[in-house]
Design a protein around this motif. Structure first.
Motif, short mmCIF file in Angstrom:
data_model
loop_
_atom_site.label_atom_id
_atom_site.label_comp_id
_atom_site.label_asym_id
_atom_site.label_seq_id
_atom_site.Cartn_x
_atom_site.Cartn_y
_atom_site.Cartn_z
N ASP A 197 21.79 -40.65 -21.24
CA ASP A 197 22.85 -40.46 -20.24
C ASP A 197 22.38 -40.83 -18.83
O ASP A 197 23.19 -41.00 -17.93
CB ASP A 197 23.38 -39.03 -20.27
N SER A 198 21.07 -41.00 -18.66
CA SER A 198 20.54 -41.33 -17.33
C SER A 198 20.99 -42.69 -16.83
O SER A 198 20.87 -42.97 -15.62
CB SER A 198 19.01 -41.28 -17.35
N ILE A 199 21.52 -43.56 -17.71
CA ILE A 199 21.99 -44.86 -17.20
C ILE A 199 23.12 -44.68 -16.20
O ILE A 199 23.32 -45.55 -15.34
CB ILE A 199 22.44 -45.81 -18.33
N PHE A 200 23.83 -43.56 -16.28
CA PHE A 200 24.92 -43.32 -15.33
C PHE A 200 24.44 -42.60 -14.06
O PHE A 200 25.24 -42.35 -13.16
CB PHE A 200 26.04 -42.52 -15.99
N THR A 218 19.62 -50.02 -7.02
CA THR A 218 18.23 -50.45 -6.81
C THR A 218 17.33 -50.09 -7.98
O THR A 218 16.16 -50.46 -7.99
CB THR A 218 17.65 -49.80 -5.54
N GLY A 219 17.85 -49.35 -8.95
CA GLY A 219 17.03 -48.92 -10.08
C GLY A 219 16.47 -47.52 -9.94
O GLY A 219 15.78 -47.03 -10.84
N ASP A 220 16.75 -46.88 -8.82
CA ASP A 220 16.35 -45.48 -8.64
C ASP A 220 17.34 -44.58 -9.38
O ASP A 220 18.32 -45.07 -9.96
CB ASP A 220 16.32 -45.16 -7.14
N TRP A 221 17.12 -43.27 -9.36
CA TRP A 221 18.02 -42.34 -10.03
C TRP A 221 18.47 -41.25 -9.07
O TRP A 221 17.66 -40.73 -8.28
CB TRP A 221 17.33 -41.68 -11.23
N ILE A 272 16.57 -34.50 -18.62
CA ILE A 272 15.98 -34.60 -19.96
C ILE A 272 16.44 -35.84 -20.71
O ILE A 272 16.00 -36.09 -21.84
CB ILE A 272 16.29 -33.33 -20.80
N GLU A 273 17.33 -36.62 -20.11
CA GLU A 273 17.80 -37.89 -20.68
C GLU A 273 18.31 -37.72 -22.11
O GLU A 273 17.79 -38.31 -23.07
CB GLU A 273 16.69 -38.95 -20.62
N ARG A 274 19.35 -36.93 -22.24
CA ARG A 274 19.98 -36.74 -23.55
C ARG A 274 20.59 -38.04 -24.05
O ARG A 274 21.14 -38.83 -23.28
CB ARG A 274 21.05 -35.66 -23.45
N LYS A 297 25.68 -42.17 -5.18
CA LYS A 297 25.95 -42.97 -4.00
C LYS A 297 25.21 -42.45 -2.78
O LYS A 297 24.75 -43.22 -1.92
CB LYS A 297 27.46 -43.04 -3.73
N ARG A 298 25.06 -41.14 -2.66
CA ARG A 298 24.30 -40.61 -1.53
C ARG A 298 22.81 -40.94 -1.67
O ARG A 298 22.12 -41.16 -0.67
CB ARG A 298 24.53 -39.10 -1.40
N THR A 299 22.34 -41.01 -2.90
CA THR A 299 20.96 -41.45 -3.13
C THR A 299 20.76 -42.88 -2.64
O THR A 299 19.76 -43.19 -1.97
CB THR A 299 20.59 -41.34 -4.62
#
Length: 453
Positions: free
Chosen positions: A56-59, A64-67, A77-79, A430-432
């Motif tokens: 789910d971390s792809i969302f 830039t590739g950050d999270w 935990i990247e379910r 978006k704030r990131t």
């Protein structure tokens, strides 16, 4: 296990593979920026799988590739999500070296519930709200983009591509067929790729910028059209790379040139009789028509963070430079943010001119429809129609990403339509991105501040 899935492919995909052996299937899903994420699998493996997994971390990933820290209480935990194919979206990838299909997938959790912040699911949620009221939303997107010279140095300004004549693409040649001819080989490949993928192009025109083109698509179902724009962005990039240039969908790639928009035309049909609810029995404007416009005027400020999703997006909203600066509405008036084009009563529609081509097509169409939906439900009246040049009016749009996100975060009405969980994740991501941008010192600052302040 899928049985005889090759026998039920869309017509264009079947035609593409006629008398050929399928080698590979690209299983893809759109992330928040609109980038295709997924896996490429051998055709034999795809035939055996009903779904595949992605975290789910792809969302939560930024451009830039950050999270962003959007994982929630359980932590990062990247379910695994369950990605299921929508075989109606199966289409060719005609630029590949072997025989390949692409298939868009929908994202679900382990309980079979749609992932609320997956962009395609957000759009489906909004369309379902229309359906529950007995309405069928119809959209027609217009895609503007630039063909530019290859640029491998981020510090170098983006320049127009070299045309067929050996001269750089010229600006201020809107609707010039000679200018379109300059890009002939690229456009030929765009048409060929689109035909192989089963997409119908309504037209290609030269826009006002140097190397700027517009592609119009036929009106239709919002999810289907968003799928096509999602596919088209990749298609156009691949066609450009074949001819030693780049295609860019940045909202404002060249400072001196107009920005690129994704204008969205909307109409709403009665699901029972197919009647356009914007037109009355005698062909006049209906209350629903005015309510839809009022919804756009009232809710679009909070939607700008989705329609203009990057810091560069706000460089497009420049007075007298082919992009709106306010929320005025007018008939056959391209200076207004909300335009009612010339049409027959049956085709009466409302055009949102605020969306940038850099927005995710699923989210851009979803949030635009959400504004109109809220207007239909609230039954408010719009401000008086603007007559004349809307650039003479006041600027009403946020001019930077932080202000736009503040408006988005405060809009409970918009969150209720798009989904609160989507709104939460989108804002964090978006704030990131915005914080990362603010950490970069620009060439302008070094040039003018280093020795002068």
């Amino acid at each position: 296990m899928k049985t005889d899935w090759m026998d039920t492919l869309p017509e264009a995909a079947s035609a593409y593979l006629e008398n050929r052996r399928l080698d590979e299937v690209e299983c893809i899903v759109s992330d928040l920026p609109g980038i295709a994420r997924g896996k490429a699998v051998p055709a034999s493996k795809f035939a055996r799988q009903d779904y595949f997994h992605l975290p789910d971390s792809i969302f939560y990933q930024t451009i830039t590739g950050d999270w962003g820290e959007a994982a929630g209480e359980e932590g990062f935990i990247e379910r695994d999500m369950i990605l299921k194919p929508d075989m109606d979206t199966a289409t060719a990838a005609p630029w590949t070296g072997d025989w390949t299909l692409q298939v868009i997938h929908d994202a679900y959790d382990r309980n079979g519930k749609p992932i609320e912040y997956a962009p395609r699911n957000v759009l489906k949620r909004v369309v379902d709200l229309y359906h529950k009221q007995g309405w069928e939303p119809v959209v027609a997107p217009e895609m503007e983009f630039y063909l530019v010279a290859r640029n491998l140095d981020p510090a170098k300004k983006i320049e127009p591509m070299m045309g067929r004549s050996g001269r750089p693409a010229a600006a201020r040649q809107a609707y010039s067929m000679t200018a379109v001819d300059e890009f002939g080989p690229v456009i030929d490949d765009i048409y060929d790729f689109a035909e192989a993928q089963g997409f119908e192009i309504d037209g290609i025109t030269q826009e006002g910028g140097a190397g700027q083109l517009e592609i119009n698509l036929q009106h239709g179902d919002p999810v289907k059209l968003a799928d096509e724009v999602f596919y088209f962005k990749r298609l156009i990039r691949e066609a450009a790379l074949r001819h030693d240039c780049f295609a860019t969908f940045m909202a404002k790639p060249i400072a001196e040139e107009p920005g690129s928009a994704m204008h969205i035309h909307h109409s709403v049909l009665d699901r029972e009789d197919g009647r356009n609810i914007f037109s009355g029995p005698q062909g006049g404007d209906t209350d629903a028509f005015f309510h839809f416009i009022a919804g756009m005027q009232h809710h679009l400020p909070a939607a700008i963070a989705v329609l203009a999703p990057y810091v560069n997006s706000y460089r497009r909203y420049v007075r007298d430079n082919a992009a709106p600066i306010n929320l005025e509405w007018g008939r056959d008036n391209r200076t207004t943010g909300i335009r009612v084009p010339l049409s027959s009563p049956a085709s009466r529609r409302v055009e949102n001119r605020l969306a940038g081509m850099d927005c995710n097509p699923y989210l851009g169409i979803a949030v635009s429809l959400a504004c109109g939906y809220l207007g239909l439900m609230e039954e408010k009246r719009p401000e008086k129609q603007w007559k004349g040049d809307a650039y003479d009016g006041e600027e009403e749009l946020p001019r930077e990403m932080g202000a736009a996100l503040d408006l988005f975060d405060a809009s409970e009405a918009l969150h209720s339509v798009l989904g609160p969980e989507f709104a939460r994740v989108y804002s964090i991501v978006k704030r990131t991105e915005y914080e990362e941008f603010l950490g970069v010192i620009s060439p302008w600052e070094r040039e003018h501040l280093l020795l002068n302040v």
